[in-house]
Motif scaffolding. Sequence first.
Motif, PDB file in Angstrom:
ATOM      1  N   SER A   1     -33.223  12.910  29.445  1.00  0.00           N
ATOM      2  CA  SER A   1     -33.184  13.080  30.901  1.00  0.00           C
ATOM      3  C   SER A   1     -33.015  11.697  31.514  1.00  0.00           C
ATOM      4  O   SER A   1     -33.480  10.705  30.954  1.00  0.00           O
ATOM      5  CB  SER A   1     -34.478  13.697  31.413  1.00  0.00           C
ATOM      6  N   TYR A   2     -32.390  11.635  32.673  1.00  0.00           N
ATOM      7  CA  TYR A   2     -32.167  10.348  33.308  1.00  0.00           C
ATOM      8  C   TYR A   2     -32.133  10.529  34.824  1.00  0.00           C
ATOM      9  O   TYR A   2     -31.929  11.624  35.340  1.00  0.00           O
ATOM     10  CB  TYR A   2     -30.880   9.683  32.805  1.00  0.00           C
ATOM     11  N   GLN A   3     -32.353   9.415  35.509  1.00  0.00           N
ATOM     12  CA  GLN A   3     -32.482   9.418  36.966  1.00  0.00           C
ATOM     13  C   GLN A   3     -31.807   8.155  37.484  1.00  0.00           C
ATOM     14  O   GLN A   3     -31.954   7.082  36.898  1.00  0.00           O
ATOM     15  CB  GLN A   3     -33.968   9.428  37.312  1.00  0.00           C
ATOM     16  N   ALA A   4     -31.059   8.260  38.567  1.00  0.00           N
ATOM     17  CA  ALA A   4     -30.353   7.114  39.134  1.00  0.00           C
ATOM     18  C   ALA A   4     -30.913   6.764  40.511  1.00  0.00           C
ATOM     19  O   ALA A   4     -31.272   7.645  41.289  1.00  0.00           O
ATOM     20  CB  ALA A   4     -28.866   7.408  39.244  1.00  0.00           C
ATOM     21  N   HIS A   5     -30.960   5.462  40.785  1.00  0.00           N
ATOM     22  CA  HIS A   5     -31.287   4.974  42.117  1.00  0.00           C
ATOM     23  C   HIS A   5     -29.967   4.537  42.734  1.00  0.00           C
ATOM     24  O   HIS A   5     -29.289   3.652  42.220  1.00  0.00           O
ATOM     25  CB  HIS A   5     -32.257   3.789  42.047  1.00  0.00           C
ATOM     26  N   VAL A   6     -29.569   5.173  43.835  1.00  0.00           N
ATOM     27  CA  VAL A   6     -28.258   4.970  44.430  1.00  0.00           C
ATOM     28  C   VAL A   6     -28.383   4.181  45.731  1.00  0.00           C
ATOM     29  O   VAL A   6     -29.311   4.400  46.518  1.00  0.00           O
ATOM     30  CB  VAL A   6     -27.576   6.332  44.700  1.00  0.00           C
TER      31      VAL A   6
END
Length: 80
Positions: free
Chosen positions: A33-38
């Motif tokens: 699983s992964y999460q991005a800060h945009v």
Amino acid sequence: MKFLKWLIVTLTVTMGLSLFGTKVNASVIPFISYQAHVQNVGWQGWVSNGQTAGTVGQALRVEAFKMELQANGFSNSSLE
């Protein structure tokens, strides 16, 4: 976006080899699983296994990235 997918695959293989050794065990099925800060958006929700993290067509950069690898009850969410 191609770079991000390449990065995810590369990190998955590298972490898998370092966590589980070079032997392949058919009963170990990793889940990533992964999460991005945009830019101008902030942290987005968690996505997994090839889903898009970040934005498409908005010219906003991914400023940070978090990953979590799980396999047969093993979890490591400290990979940032």
